[in-house]
Scaffold this motif. Structure first.
Motif, PDB file in Angstrom:
ATOM      1  N   ARG A  13      54.783  66.387  49.303  1.00 16.23           N
ATOM      2  CA  ARG A  13      55.714  67.092  50.179  1.00 16.23           C
ATOM      3  C   ARG A  13      56.195  66.138  51.262  1.00 16.23           C
ATOM      4  O   ARG A  13      55.572  65.094  51.490  1.00 16.23           O
ATOM      5  CB  ARG A  13      55.039  68.302  50.813  1.00 16.23           C
ATOM      6  CG  ARG A  13      53.804  67.977  51.646  1.00 16.23           C
ATOM      7  CD  ARG A  13      53.228  69.234  52.261  1.00 16.23           C
ATOM      8  NE  ARG A  13      51.961  68.965  52.941  1.00 16.23           N
ATOM      9  CZ  ARG A  13      51.244  69.899  53.549  1.00 16.23           C
ATOM     10  NH1 ARG A  13      51.674  71.149  53.548  1.00 16.23           N
ATOM     11  NH2 ARG A  13      50.108  69.596  54.139  1.00 16.23           N
ATOM     12  N   PRO A  14      57.286  66.447  51.934  1.00 14.67           N
ATOM     13  CA  PRO A  14      57.776  65.575  53.015  1.00 14.67           C
ATOM     14  C   PRO A  14      56.702  65.358  54.076  1.00 14.67           C
ATOM     15  O   PRO A  14      55.977  66.277  54.442  1.00 14.67           O
ATOM     16  CB  PRO A  14      58.970  66.352  53.578  1.00 14.67           C
ATOM     17  CG  PRO A  14      59.416  67.241  52.471  1.00 14.67           C
ATOM     18  CD  PRO A  14      58.173  67.611  51.709  1.00 14.67           C
ATOM     19  N   THR A  15      56.599  64.150  54.567  1.00 11.84           N
ATOM     20  CA  THR A  15      55.520  63.788  55.475  1.00 11.84           C
ATOM     21  C   THR A  15      56.055  63.420  56.850  1.00 11.84           C
ATOM     22  O   THR A  15      56.848  62.483  56.981  1.00 11.84           O
ATOM     23  CB  THR A  15      54.709  62.608  54.907  1.00 11.84           C
ATOM     24  OG1 THR A  15      53.846  62.101  55.921  1.00 11.84           O
ATOM     25  CG2 THR A  15      55.600  61.484  54.411  1.00 11.84           C
ATOM     26  N   ARG A  16      55.633  64.168  57.858  1.00  7.10           N
ATOM     27  CA  ARG A  16      55.974  63.808  59.236  1.00  7.10           C
ATOM     28  C   ARG A  16      55.137  62.617  59.699  1.00  7.10           C
ATOM     29  O   ARG A  16      55.624  61.749  60.414  1.00  7.10           O
ATOM     30  CB  ARG A  16      55.744  65.005  60.161  1.00  7.10           C
ATOM     31  CG  ARG A  16      56.661  66.189  59.920  1.00  7.10           C
ATOM     32  CD  ARG A  16      56.349  67.293  60.918  1.00  7.10           C
ATOM     33  NE  ARG A  16      57.159  68.479  60.713  1.00  7.10           N
ATOM     34  CZ  ARG A  16      56.836  69.486  59.903  1.00  7.10           C
ATOM     35  NH1 ARG A  16      55.688  69.426  59.225  1.00  7.10           N
ATOM     36  NH2 ARG A  16      57.625  70.524  59.770  1.00  7.10           N
ATOM     37  N   VAL A  71      61.749  63.616  58.985  1.00  2.00           N
ATOM     38  CA  VAL A  71      61.262  64.681  59.863  1.00  2.00           C
ATOM     39  C   VAL A  71      62.175  65.894  59.773  1.00  2.00           C
ATOM     40  O   VAL A  71      61.716  67.043  59.716  1.00  2.00           O
ATOM     41  CB  VAL A  71      61.153  64.180  61.317  1.00  2.00           C
ATOM     42  CG1 VAL A  71      60.819  65.329  62.263  1.00  2.00           C
ATOM     43  CG2 VAL A  71      60.092  63.101  61.425  1.00  2.00           C
ATOM     44  N   GLY A  72      63.493  65.669  59.761  1.00  2.00           N
ATOM     45  CA  GLY A  72      64.425  66.791  59.632  1.00  2.00           C
ATOM     46  C   GLY A  72      64.258  67.539  58.324  1.00  2.00           C
ATOM     47  O   GLY A  72      64.294  68.770  58.297  1.00  2.00           O
ATOM     48  N   HIS A  73      64.053  66.805  57.234  1.00  4.81           N
ATOM     49  CA  HIS A  73      63.875  67.466  55.939  1.00  4.81           C
ATOM     50  C   HIS A  73      62.557  68.224  55.887  1.00  4.81           C
ATOM     51  O   HIS A  73      62.485  69.326  55.336  1.00  4.81           O
ATOM     52  CB  HIS A  73      63.924  66.430  54.823  1.00  4.81           C
ATOM     53  CG  HIS A  73      64.016  67.019  53.452  1.00  4.81           C
ATOM     54  ND1 HIS A  73      65.200  67.497  52.921  1.00  4.81           N
ATOM     55  CD2 HIS A  73      63.074  67.251  52.507  1.00  4.81           C
ATOM     56  CE1 HIS A  73      64.984  67.976  51.704  1.00  4.81           C
ATOM     57  NE2 HIS A  73      63.695  67.833  51.431  1.00  4.81           N
ATOM     58  N   ALA A  74      61.500  67.631  56.460  1.00  6.10           N
ATOM     59  CA  ALA A  74      60.213  68.328  56.494  1.00  6.10           C
ATOM     60  C   ALA A  74      60.304  69.611  57.301  1.00  6.10           C
ATOM     61  O   ALA A  74      59.731  70.644  56.937  1.00  6.10           O
ATOM     62  CB  ALA A  74      59.144  67.406  57.081  1.00  6.10           C
ATOM     63  N   SER A  75      61.039  69.575  58.414  1.00 11.18           N
ATOM     64  CA  SER A  75      61.202  70.777  59.230  1.00 11.18           C
ATOM     65  C   SER A  75      61.964  71.858  58.478  1.00 11.18           C
ATOM     66  O   SER A  75      61.572  73.035  58.473  1.00 11.18           O
ATOM     67  CB  SER A  75      61.938  70.418  60.523  1.00 11.18           C
ATOM     68  OG  SER A  75      62.166  71.570  61.304  1.00 11.18           O
ATOM     69  N   ALA A  76      63.050  71.483  57.812  1.00  5.66           N
ATOM     70  CA  ALA A  76      63.827  72.459  57.055  1.00  5.66           C
ATOM     71  C   ALA A  76      63.015  73.043  55.905  1.00  5.66           C
ATOM     72  O   ALA A  76      63.085  74.240  55.610  1.00  5.66           O
ATOM     73  CB  ALA A  76      65.102  71.800  56.518  1.00  5.66           C
ATOM     74  N   ARG A  77      62.220  72.211  55.252  1.00  7.25           N
ATOM     75  CA  ARG A  77      61.414  72.699  54.134  1.00  7.25           C
ATOM     76  C   ARG A  77      60.321  73.658  54.616  1.00  7.25           C
ATOM     77  O   ARG A  77      60.023  74.653  53.971  1.00  7.25           O
ATOM     78  CB  ARG A  77      60.780  71.516  53.409  1.00  7.25           C
ATOM     79  CG  ARG A  77      60.066  71.875  52.107  1.00  7.25           C
ATOM     80  CD  ARG A  77      59.579  70.605  51.444  1.00  7.25           C
ATOM     81  NE  ARG A  77      59.001  70.883  50.157  1.00  7.25           N
ATOM     82  CZ  ARG A  77      57.730  71.222  49.941  1.00  7.25           C
ATOM     83  NH1 ARG A  77      56.926  71.341  50.974  1.00  7.25           N
ATOM     84  NH2 ARG A  77      57.282  71.445  48.735  1.00  7.25           N
ATOM     85  N   THR A  78      59.725  73.350  55.789  1.00  7.17           N
ATOM     86  CA  THR A  78      58.705  74.238  56.334  1.00  7.17           C
ATOM     87  C   THR A  78      59.284  75.602  56.658  1.00  7.17           C
ATOM     88  O   THR A  78      58.685  76.637  56.353  1.00  7.17           O
ATOM     89  CB  THR A  78      58.091  73.620  57.601  1.00  7.17           C
ATOM     90  OG1 THR A  78      57.505  72.353  57.255  1.00  7.17           O
ATOM     91  CG2 THR A  78      57.028  74.522  58.185  1.00  7.17           C
ATOM     92  N   ARG A  79      60.477  75.611  57.252  1.00  7.69           N
ATOM     93  CA  ARG A  79      61.130  76.900  57.539  1.00  7.69           C
ATOM     94  C   ARG A  79      61.450  77.650  56.263  1.00  7.69           C
ATOM     95  O   ARG A  79      61.320  78.874  56.183  1.00  7.69           O
ATOM     96  CB  ARG A  79      62.394  76.659  58.352  1.00  7.69           C
ATOM     97  CG  ARG A  79      62.139  76.192  59.776  1.00  7.69           C
ATOM     98  CD  ARG A  79      63.399  76.315  60.612  1.00  7.69           C
ATOM     99  NE  ARG A  79      64.486  75.508  60.073  1.00  7.69           N
ATOM    100  CZ  ARG A  79      64.731  74.258  60.428  1.00  7.69           C
ATOM    101  NH1 ARG A  79      63.965  73.665  61.341  1.00  7.69           N
ATOM    102  NH2 ARG A  79      65.732  73.587  59.900  1.00  7.69           N
TER     103      ARG A  79
END
Length: 317
Positions: free
Chosen positions: A147-150, A265-273
């Motif tokens: 998954r995307p990693t911050r 970071v932006g993609h990880a945030s969007a995916r979490t939402r």
């Protein structure tokens, strides 16, 4: 020696260091804001303008508000997602820039009558830092496999900011270095004068110039040189310094790494939402799902088949 050019260099270096710190602080604040569902602009500005205390406060708030989402079972984000493949390919290109820079020159020096001297990264501290940077890039790829990693984004962003700072400082150092060489070359001292000032009499002796070096290029009459009589103004004529392609490659890496980190970071945030919204939506649909229609007529259902919906009390819900 002109001290103004060195003062300008120090001011430029301080400004570059401050800009690099602001960029990384903004990135770290963005990642923490994304982790704790805080406003993006609040995280960026607090992280950039309040470097240490601001990030600590953001970290505490983010950890207290963070809702952990588990990756999908069997998911390989790098492979199965189009965005994941784009991020992975970009990370591979950045790693390739670092690897290629190891085999190129980093500094160049030219002196009249002597072939240009090029200094590479191998055997220096630069080579060790390059190897560490490559290991970090590989580690970030491993962290983002599912998954995307911050975390990986912040670490790569930190290295990107450092390389951005070092490369720009190296580019700015060219003018002071040339000015210093010109100042040394203009000194009206011989090597013997310098050794006497240092109380090193009888240290300089006679040397033979290498084959292919014309003594006239150095202002000498023969290939046998008495070092104590060498005029420094003639020994260092037309010196020039420059940075090699290695610094330009790591400059591109620094810019690309910072951009990659912000995008990750932006993609990880969007995916979490998106994951959180999917889970909430599934829960609502389960509660409001209608019961199967009744098909048994009777005294309580004289009209035949009808459809009934759930009438749970608030306690049952």
């Amino acid at each position: 020696m002109d001290l103004t050019i060195w003062l300008n260099f120090l001011i430029q270096s301080a400004l570059i260091a401050a800009a690099s710190g602001l960029i990384f602080g903004g990135l770290a604040g963005y990642a923490l804001a994304s982790l704790g569902s805080i406003s993006v602009w609040v995280g960026v500005f607090v992280g950039a303008l309040v470097p240490v205390i601001g990030l600590l406060v953001l970290g505490i708030v983010a950890l207290s508000r963070h809702q952990k989402t588990q990756p999908i079972v069997g998911e390989r984000w790098w492979v199965h997602s189009r965005a994941g493949r784009i991020f992975l390919i970009t990370l591979g290109v950045l790693a390739g820039l670092l690897f290629l820079s190891m085999f190129l020159g980093w500094f160049k020096m030219r002196v009249a009558g002597i072939p240009a001297l090029s200094v590479g990264a191998w055997g220096t501290a630069i080579g060790a830092v390059l190897v560490i940077s490559l290991v970090v890039v590989v580690g970030a790829a491993a962290l983002g496999a599912r998954r995307p990693t911050r975390t990986g984004a912040v670490v790569i962003g930190w290295f990107g900011c450092w390389w951005l700072f070092l490369s720009v400082v190296a580019l700015a150092l060219q003018a002071p270095a040339v000015a210093l060489a010109d100042s040394v070359g203009a000194l009206k001292y011989s090597v013997g004068d310098v050794t006497k000032l240092l109380h090193l009499e009888n240290v300089a002796g006679e040397v033979q110039l290498p084959d292919g070096v014309d003594p006239a290029w150095l202002g000498l009459e023969s290939s046998t040189v008495d070092l104590s009589t060498v005029d420094l103004a003639q020994a260092i004529p037309n010196v020039s310094f420059g940075v090699g392609p290695g610094w330009w490659l790591v400059l591109v890496f620094g810019i690309g790494a910072v951009a990659w980190s912000f995008a990750m970071v932006g993609h990880a945030s969007a995916r979490t939402r998106g994951v959180a919204g999917t889970k909430n939506g599934a829960a609502v649909s389960t509660i409001q799902a209608p019961l199967a229609p009744s098909t048994v007529p009777g005294a309580w259902n004289p009209a035949g088949p009808q459809t009934y919906v759930s009438q749970k009390s608030p306690w049952e819900r």
